[in-house]
Design a protein around this motif. Structure first.
Motif, PDB file in Angstrom:
ATOM      1  N   ARG A 134       0.790  -1.473   0.127  1.00  0.00           N
ATOM      2  CA  ARG A 134       0.344   0.149   0.227  1.00  0.00           C
ATOM      3  C   ARG A 134       1.075   1.025   0.178  1.00  0.00           C
ATOM      4  N   SER A 135       0.389   2.378  -0.061  1.00  0.00           N
ATOM      5  CA  SER A 135       0.874   3.459  -0.284  1.00  0.00           C
ATOM      6  C   SER A 135       1.824   3.704   0.998  1.00  0.00           C
ATOM      7  N   THR A 136       2.958   4.511   1.040  1.00  0.00           N
ATOM      8  CA  THR A 136       3.293   4.764   1.922  1.00  0.00           C
ATOM      9  C   THR A 136       3.278   5.591   2.710  1.00  0.00           C
ATOM     10  N   PHE A 137       3.032   6.484   1.922  1.00  0.00           N
ATOM     11  CA  PHE A 137       2.319   8.441   2.052  1.00  0.00           C
ATOM     12  C   PHE A 137       1.095   8.102   1.964  1.00  0.00           C
ATOM     13  N   ASP A 138      -0.237   8.680   3.248  1.00  0.00           N
ATOM     14  CA  ASP A 138      -1.385   8.587   2.452  1.00  0.00           C
ATOM     15  C   ASP A 138      -1.828  10.307   1.917  1.00  0.00           C
ATOM     16  N   ASP A 139      -2.776  10.192   2.448  1.00  0.00           N
ATOM     17  CA  ASP A 139      -3.208  11.788   1.490  1.00  0.00           C
ATOM     18  C   ASP A 139      -3.314  12.978   2.459  1.00  0.00           C
ATOM     19  N   ASP A 140      -3.320  12.268   3.584  1.00  0.00           N
ATOM     20  CA  ASP A 140      -3.316  13.845   4.212  1.00  0.00           C
ATOM     21  C   ASP A 140      -1.604  14.026   4.555  1.00  0.00           C
ATOM     22  N   HIS A 174       8.698  19.744   8.165  1.00  0.00           N
ATOM     23  CA  HIS A 174       7.394  18.996   8.943  1.00  0.00           C
ATOM     24  C   HIS A 174       7.625  18.249   9.054  1.00  0.00           C
ATOM     25  N   ARG A 175       6.539  17.187  10.473  1.00  0.00           N
ATOM     26  CA  ARG A 175       6.724  15.713  10.135  1.00  0.00           C
ATOM     27  C   ARG A 175       5.302  15.341   9.102  1.00  0.00           C
ATOM     28  N   LEU A 176       6.387  13.830   9.059  1.00  0.00           N
ATOM     29  CA  LEU A 176       5.238  13.293   8.089  1.00  0.00           C
ATOM     30  C   LEU A 176       4.606  11.926   9.132  1.00  0.00           C
ATOM     31  N   ARG A 177       3.481  10.839   9.157  1.00  0.00           N
ATOM     32  CA  ARG A 177       3.440   9.535   9.348  1.00  0.00           C
ATOM     33  C   ARG A 177       4.148   8.434   7.444  1.00  0.00           C
ATOM     34  N   HIS A 178       4.365   7.711   7.994  1.00  0.00           N
ATOM     35  CA  HIS A 178       4.866   6.621   6.845  1.00  0.00           C
ATOM     36  C   HIS A 178       4.032   5.708   7.648  1.00  0.00           C
ATOM     37  N   ARG A 179       3.826   4.458   5.956  1.00  0.00           N
ATOM     38  CA  ARG A 179       3.493   2.774   6.791  1.00  0.00           C
ATOM     39  C   ARG A 179       4.729   2.122   5.531  1.00  0.00           C
ATOM     40  N   LEU A 180       5.759   2.518   6.070  1.00  0.00           N
ATOM     41  CA  LEU A 180       7.011   1.207   5.240  1.00  0.00           C
ATOM     42  C   LEU A 180       6.847   0.123   6.019  1.00  0.00           C
ATOM     43  N   GLY A 181       7.190   0.746   6.882  1.00  0.00           N
ATOM     44  CA  GLY A 181       7.162  -0.937   8.339  1.00  0.00           C
ATOM     45  C   GLY A 181       8.518  -1.437   8.454  1.00  0.00           C
ATOM     46  N   ASP A 182       8.028  -2.289   9.028  1.00  0.00           N
ATOM     47  CA  ASP A 182       9.892  -3.374   8.623  1.00  0.00           C
ATOM     48  C   ASP A 182       9.326  -3.437   7.878  1.00  0.00           C
ATOM     49  N   ILE A 192      13.659  13.844   2.824  1.00  0.00           N
ATOM     50  CA  ILE A 192      12.805  13.176   3.455  1.00  0.00           C
ATOM     51  C   ILE A 192      13.222  11.587   5.015  1.00  0.00           C
ATOM     52  N   LEU A 193      13.640  12.000   6.299  1.00  0.00           N
ATOM     53  CA  LEU A 193      13.939  10.921   6.962  1.00  0.00           C
ATOM     54  C   LEU A 193      13.158  10.264   7.614  1.00  0.00           C
ATOM     55  N   LEU A 194      13.448   8.759   7.523  1.00  0.00           N
ATOM     56  CA  LEU A 194      12.101   7.904   7.733  1.00  0.00           C
ATOM     57  C   LEU A 194      12.138   6.757   8.986  1.00  0.00           C
ATOM     58  N   GLN A 195      12.009   7.114  10.172  1.00  0.00           N
ATOM     59  CA  GLN A 195      11.711   6.207  10.597  1.00  0.00           C
ATOM     60  C   GLN A 195      11.476   4.811  10.926  1.00  0.00           C
ATOM     61  N   ILE A 196      12.082   3.749  11.243  1.00  0.00           N
ATOM     62  CA  ILE A 196      11.819   2.655  11.036  1.00  0.00           C
ATOM     63  C   ILE A 196      12.603   2.107  12.098  1.00  0.00           C
ATOM     64  N   ARG A 197      13.020   2.074  12.980  1.00  0.00           N
ATOM     65  CA  ARG A 197      13.174   1.253  14.014  1.00  0.00           C
ATOM     66  C   ARG A 197      13.372   2.143  15.060  1.00  0.00           C
ATOM     67  N   GLY A 198      13.029   1.742  16.011  1.00  0.00           N
ATOM     68  CA  GLY A 198      14.270   2.541  17.489  1.00  0.00           C
ATOM     69  C   GLY A 198      13.573   3.748  17.058  1.00  0.00           C
ATOM     70  N   SER A 199      14.250   4.361  18.352  1.00  0.00           N
ATOM     71  CA  SER A 199      13.337   6.491  18.153  1.00  0.00           C
ATOM     72  C   SER A 199      14.873   7.125  18.197  1.00  0.00           C
ATOM     73  N   LEU A 257      10.954  11.531  16.483  1.00  0.00           N
ATOM     74  CA  LEU A 257      10.706  10.226  15.887  1.00  0.00           C
ATOM     75  C   LEU A 257      10.584   9.005  16.583  1.00  0.00           C
ATOM     76  N   GLU A 258       9.770   8.281  16.070  1.00  0.00           N
ATOM     77  CA  GLU A 258       8.666   6.866  16.781  1.00  0.00           C
ATOM     78  C   GLU A 258       8.615   6.123  15.481  1.00  0.00           C
ATOM     79  N   PRO A 259       8.902   4.506  15.280  1.00  0.00           N
ATOM     80  CA  PRO A 259       8.579   4.402  14.183  1.00  0.00           C
ATOM     81  C   PRO A 259       7.831   4.796  13.207  1.00  0.00           C
ATOM     82  N   GLY A 260       7.545   4.439  12.093  1.00  0.00           N
ATOM     83  CA  GLY A 260       6.251   5.300  11.319  1.00  0.00           C
ATOM     84  C   GLY A 260       5.898   6.449  11.044  1.00  0.00           C
ATOM     85  N   GLU A 261       6.942   8.020  11.714  1.00  0.00           N
ATOM     86  CA  GLU A 261       7.205   8.963  11.265  1.00  0.00           C
ATOM     87  C   GLU A 261       8.414   9.168  10.328  1.00  0.00           C
ATOM     88  N   ALA A 262       8.163  10.576  10.280  1.00  0.00           N
ATOM     89  CA  ALA A 262       9.037  10.833   8.983  1.00  0.00           C
ATOM     90  C   ALA A 262       9.225  12.466   9.395  1.00  0.00           C
TER      91      ALA A 262
END
Length: 293
Positions: free
Chosen positions: A15-21, A35-43, A159-166, A211-216
């Motif tokens: 599914r898309s990593t970045f949603d419409d919002d 600015h901060r973003l959410r992502h759905r890249l996951g593990d 854009i820095l995407l946090q995957i694991r850890g904080s 940044l926590e996992p799922g944040e960018a």
């Protein structure tokens, strides 16, 4: 020459990593607003430690940097080695007291496909503001608990995407000579280091992004920043690109470096949306003539 690809395949993003919002937020703030973003890249399987250790061994030496993690925010020159190999550093990151960066991981085909899929999601928003998306690149950061990436700047949109850890990124205004002097910019764009001198008073103007996992977080071109890892080991993916504006900014800084050699005090390049076209073209002419060294 491309690095040999690791032996595993690319698991497709379902599914898309970045949603419409998220894309709307990005479009609103890009290119100059952190600015901060959410992502759905996951593990993602390409971002597991064993996969990253294998990738690191396949990349050329120039694409791998790793150092001790117990560093101050500001350092003078490159930090010291941690005494381990890159594969040992990554596989033992929970206890190796290190930070590592794998540069231009798009040299390996599976990582190129991952980068392309991520940038394809936001290319419309990018090109609406800064034109053609140029020089897509990706970097992966692997950090031990509490490791510090010292104060520095980078020439790309990022854009820095946090995957694991904080971790916490602390940013400062791009293009403001209080946080990185013009001469330091010019030195970087003519072969100098990206590390910057630190002053604790800078914190009065800091923007902090935990940044926590799922944040960018989005980082504007040449925005000074430092990163402090959280209490666990961390993996982050940085997706970057250039624009004609970012290249003009770099070339103007390099042109100013030449002017300064003649005793002049050149004006710093303007931030986006100003074009900096005249000095950029001047530098390109000098470079083509072999006079820009």
């Amino acid at each position: 020459m491309n690095a040999h690809s690791p032996s595993f395949g690319l698991a497709s993003v379902q599914r898309s990593t970045f949603d419409d919002d998220g894309r709307q937020t990005f479009a609103k703030h890009y290119p100059e607003g952190p600015h901060r973003l959410r992502h759905r890249l996951g593990d993602h399987c390409l971002l597991e430690l064993d996969a990253l250790a294998e990738l690191a061994e396949a990349l050329p030496d120039t694409s791998v940097e790793y150092n001790r993690g117990d560093l101050p925010i500001g350092i003078d020159g490159k930090p010291r080695s941690n005494g381990l190999t890159i594969a040992e550093t990554i596989r033992q990151v929970a206890k190796s007291n290190s930070w590592a960066v794998l540069k231009n991981v798009e040299q390996a085909a599976p990582y190129e496909a991952l980068l392309t899929s991520l940038l394809d999601e936001i290319s419309v928003e990018i090109e609406a503001k800064t034109g053609a998306l140029l020089t897509p690149q990706a970097y992966i950061f692997i950090s031990s608990p509490n490791a510090v990436t010292p104060y520095h700047f980078d020439p790309e949109h990022n854009i820095l995407l946090q995957i694991r850890g904080s971790k916490t990124m602390t940013q400062f205004p791009a293009g403001d000579a209080r946080f990185a002097a013009d001469e330091v910019h010019e030195g970087y764009h003519t072969g100098g280091p990206r590390e910057l001198s630190w002053d604790e008073s800078f914190m009065n103007a800091a923007q902090t992004f935990p940044l926590e996992p799922g944040e960018a977080v989005y980082v504007p071109v040449m925005a000074p920043h430092f990163v402090r890892n959280g209490p666990q080991s961390s993996v982050s993916l940085s997706i970057t690109w250039r624009s004609e504006w970012s290249y003009a900014e770099s070339e103007t800084r390099a042109f100013n470096h030449i002017l300064r050699k003649f005793g002049l005090t050149p004006k710093a390049p303007s931030r986006w949306p100003q074009t900096n076209r005249a000095k950029s073209l001047g530098f390109r002419v000098l470079r083509k003539a072999g006079l820009a060294g």
